[in-house]
Design a protein around this motif. Structure first.
Motif, mmCIF file in Angstrom:
data_model
loop_
_atom_site.group_PDB
_atom_site.id
_atom_site.type_symbol
_atom_site.label_atom_id
_atom_site.label_comp_id
_atom_site.label_asym_id
_atom_site.label_seq_id
_atom_site.Cartn_x
_atom_site.Cartn_y
_atom_site.Cartn_z
ATOM 1 N N ALA A 1 0.840 -1.182 0.000
ATOM 2 C CA ALA A 1 0.000 0.000 0.000
ATOM 3 C C ALA A 1 0.881 1.241 0.000
ATOM 4 O O ALA A 1 1.940 1.263 0.611
ATOM 5 N N PRO A 2 0.471 2.285 -0.699
ATOM 6 C CA PRO A 2 1.297 3.480 -0.757
ATOM 7 C C PRO A 2 1.437 4.124 0.612
ATOM 8 O O PRO A 2 0.593 3.970 1.487
ATOM 9 N N VAL A 3 2.531 4.843 0.788
ATOM 10 C CA VAL A 3 2.730 5.576 2.029
ATOM 11 C C VAL A 3 1.624 6.614 2.140
ATOM 12 O O VAL A 3 1.355 7.351 1.187
ATOM 13 N N PRO A 4 0.936 6.690 3.276
ATOM 14 C CA PRO A 4 -0.189 7.631 3.391
ATOM 15 C C PRO A 4 0.265 9.079 3.302
ATOM 16 O O PRO A 4 1.391 9.426 3.655
ATOM 17 N N ASP A 5 -0.632 9.929 2.809
ATOM 18 C CA ASP A 5 -0.339 11.354 2.696
ATOM 19 C C ASP A 5 -0.434 12.020 4.059
ATOM 20 O O ASP A 5 -1.285 11.675 4.887
ATOM 21 N N VAL A 6 0.440 12.993 4.298
ATOM 22 C CA VAL A 6 0.385 13.728 5.552
ATOM 23 C C VAL A 6 -0.686 14.806 5.453
ATOM 24 O O VAL A 6 -1.000 15.293 4.365
ATOM 25 N N ASP A 7 -1.245 15.159 6.599
ATOM 26 C CA ASP A 7 -2.312 16.155 6.607
ATOM 27 C C ASP A 7 -2.215 17.050 7.838
ATOM 28 O O ASP A 7 -3.206 17.529 8.354
ATOM 29 N N ALA A 8 -0.999 17.248 8.342
ATOM 30 C CA ALA A 8 -0.822 17.986 9.593
ATOM 31 C C ALA A 8 -0.927 19.490 9.380
ATOM 32 O O ALA A 8 -0.384 20.029 8.425
ATOM 33 N N PRO A 9 -1.610 20.164 10.301
ATOM 34 C CA PRO A 9 -1.672 21.629 10.236
ATOM 35 C C PRO A 9 -0.443 22.248 10.888
ATOM 36 O O PRO A 9 0.283 21.583 11.618
ATOM 37 N N ALA A 10 -0.227 23.515 10.626
ATOM 38 C CA ALA A 10 0.827 24.222 11.344
ATOM 39 C C ALA A 10 0.314 24.550 12.740
ATOM 40 O O ALA A 10 -0.886 24.657 12.960
ATOM 41 N N GLY A 11 1.223 24.682 13.673
ATOM 42 C CA GLY A 11 0.784 25.048 15.016
ATOM 43 C C GLY A 11 1.587 24.350 16.083
ATOM 44 O O GLY A 11 2.281 23.370 15.829
ATOM 45 N N GLU A 12 1.502 24.867 17.283
ATOM 46 C CA GLU A 12 2.223 24.335 18.421
ATOM 47 C C GLU A 12 1.226 23.768 19.427
ATOM 48 O O GLU A 12 0.019 23.965 19.322
ATOM 49 N N GLY A 13 1.766 23.105 20.429
ATOM 50 C CA GLY A 13 0.946 22.648 21.539
ATOM 51 C C GLY A 13 0.200 21.356 21.298
ATOM 52 O O GLY A 13 -0.697 21.003 22.063
ATOM 53 N N LEU A 14 0.538 20.633 20.217
ATOM 54 C CA LEU A 14 -0.136 19.377 19.943
ATOM 55 C C LEU A 14 0.680 18.211 20.507
ATOM 56 O O LEU A 14 1.904 18.259 20.562
ATOM 57 N N LEU A 15 -0.013 17.161 20.909
ATOM 58 C CA LEU A 15 0.636 15.950 21.390
ATOM 59 C C LEU A 15 1.193 15.196 20.190
ATOM 60 O O LEU A 15 0.483 14.937 19.218
ATOM 61 N N ILE B 1 12.437 8.699 16.875
ATOM 62 C CA ILE B 1 11.145 9.281 17.291
ATOM 63 C C ILE B 1 11.312 10.102 18.568
ATOM 64 O O ILE B 1 10.366 10.292 19.331
ATOM 65 N N GLY B 2 12.533 10.603 18.780
ATOM 66 C CA GLY B 2 12.853 11.280 20.030
ATOM 67 C C GLY B 2 12.092 12.563 20.279
ATOM 68 O O GLY B 2 12.088 13.060 21.413
ATOM 69 N N ASP B 3 11.444 13.130 19.259
ATOM 70 C CA ASP B 3 10.663 14.353 19.455
ATOM 71 C C ASP B 3 9.209 14.056 19.809
ATOM 72 O O ASP B 3 8.393 14.977 19.929
ATOM 73 N N CYS B 4 8.874 12.779 19.993
ATOM 74 C CA CYS B 4 7.495 12.391 20.283
ATOM 75 C C CYS B 4 7.261 12.258 21.789
ATOM 76 O O CYS B 4 8.175 11.923 22.544
ATOM 77 N N HIS B 5 6.024 12.497 22.203
ATOM 78 C CA HIS B 5 5.649 12.327 23.601
ATOM 79 C C HIS B 5 5.354 10.864 23.921
ATOM 80 O O HIS B 5 5.715 10.362 24.996
ATOM 81 N N LEU B 6 4.681 10.185 22.998
ATOM 82 C CA LEU B 6 4.285 8.796 23.193
ATOM 83 C C LEU B 6 4.636 7.977 21.962
ATOM 84 O O LEU B 6 4.758 8.510 20.860
ATOM 85 N N ALA B 7 4.754 6.653 22.165
ATOM 86 C CA ALA B 7 4.947 5.725 21.048
ATOM 87 C C ALA B 7 4.041 4.527 21.270
ATOM 88 O O ALA B 7 4.088 3.891 22.331
ATOM 89 N N TYR B 8 3.198 4.245 20.291
ATOM 90 C CA TYR B 8 2.292 3.101 20.333
ATOM 91 C C TYR B 8 2.879 1.973 19.490
ATOM 92 O O TYR B 8 3.374 2.203 18.388
ATOM 93 N N LEU C 1 -0.481 11.660 31.672
ATOM 94 C CA LEU C 1 -0.567 12.384 30.409
ATOM 95 C C LEU C 1 -0.506 13.890 30.649
ATOM 96 O O LEU C 1 0.103 14.625 29.858
ATOM 97 N N ALA C 2 -1.106 14.337 31.727
ATOM 98 C CA ALA C 2 -1.035 15.763 32.063
ATOM 99 C C ALA C 2 0.414 16.199 32.241
ATOM 100 O O ALA C 2 0.809 17.281 31.814
ATOM 101 N N LYS C 3 1.222 15.321 32.847
ATOM 102 C CA LYS C 3 2.629 15.637 33.043
ATOM 103 C C LYS C 3 3.339 15.784 31.701
ATOM 104 O O LYS C 3 4.149 16.699 31.498
ATOM 105 N N LEU C 4 3.036 14.877 30.758
ATOM 106 C CA LEU C 4 3.642 14.964 29.435
ATOM 107 C C LEU C 4 3.267 16.266 28.731
ATOM 108 O O LEU C 4 4.065 16.853 28.004
#
Length: 240
Positions: free
Chosen positions: A94-108, A165-172, A218-221
């Motif tokens: 399957a093709p690599v999915p397209d990204v759809d992220a908005p600009a902005g800060e404060g997201l998990l 993935i060091g810039d991520c808060h969580l990893a599933y 999660l609040a701490k993160l």
């Protein structure tokens, strides 16, 4: 041309892919030694049907050879390797999915171990890519798709994957071994095992539902005070 060479059957592309992915799932494996050991155990040519009969016990027996890998390899890695030999969890093209992220800060920011599409279907140590999502109270957005191939030659692949993935808060992920989880935590990432897997956005929708009143961890993160403590904080508005 002699009869032997005319009847010899090369390893199919599918079998070769299964073997390569199985080797990647095992820490410090020498792929060439792994291939030779498979040939000795199964007989040549190594076919998909033969690979489908492999078990965890078979791989444990193979790993006793000093030139292959330390026999104390994590059980979850062994299971992942066997699944690859069976043909499970291989990218379906399957093709690599397209990204759809908005600009902005404060997201998990959340990494999802994946092998196909927008699925949470990977083991931390052997998934082919990490899907990077931005999760907020108002949406779930795919920000990046990061291939794990860049970690293949690292001295410690689990450390390299954690750094990826060091810039991520969580990893599933569907599974992760104890030593690898410790390295993820040391990288400042909260690992979340989700064994049943599923569509990544559906899994993350459950996380999204907790953002308005996040649990303490999660609040701490997020750099927030847990909602249950808000009323005791200076400047907090009390319910009336």
């Amino acid at each position: 041309m002699n009869a032997a060479s005319s009847t010899a059957s090369p390893v199919t592309r599918e079998a070769a892919l299964r073997i390569a992915l199985a080797a990647r799932a095992l820490p410090d494996v020498k792929v060439s030694a792994f291939v030779r050991s498979l040939g000795d155990r199964l007989g040549t040519p190594v076919t998909e049907a033969k690979l489908a009969r492999m078990t965890v016990a078979d791989i444990k027996a193979m790993l006793q050879g000093d030139e292959i890998v330390d026999p104390g390899v994590d059980a979850s890695a062994l299971k992942s390797a066997v699944r690859y030999l069976w043909g499970e969890g291989i990218d379906d093209g399957a093709p690599v999915p397209d990204v759809d992220a908005p600009a902005g800060e404060g997201l998990l920011r959340v990494a999802v171990a994946s092998n196909s599409g927008e699925m949470l279907d990977g083991h931390f140590g052997s998934c082919s890519r990490f899907l990077i999502y931005l999760v907020s109270e108002t949406g779930i957005f795919l920000s990046e798709v990061r291939s794990t191939r860049v970690t293949d030659d690292a001295e410690d692949r689990n450390v390299a994957r954690a750094e990826l993935i060091g810039d991520c808060h969580l990893a599933y992920m569907q599974s992760i071994g104890g030593p690898a989880a410790a390295k993820v935590v040391r990288a400042g990432i909260h690992p979340v095992k989700y064994p049943v897997g599923g569509a990544a956005r559906e899994v993350l929708a459950q996380l999204q539902g907790t953002l308005q009143s996040p649990p303490p961890w999660l609040a701490k993160l997020l750099g927030r005070a847990p909602s249950s403590l808000q009323r005791y904080m200076p400047g907090a508005e009390l319910d009336t």
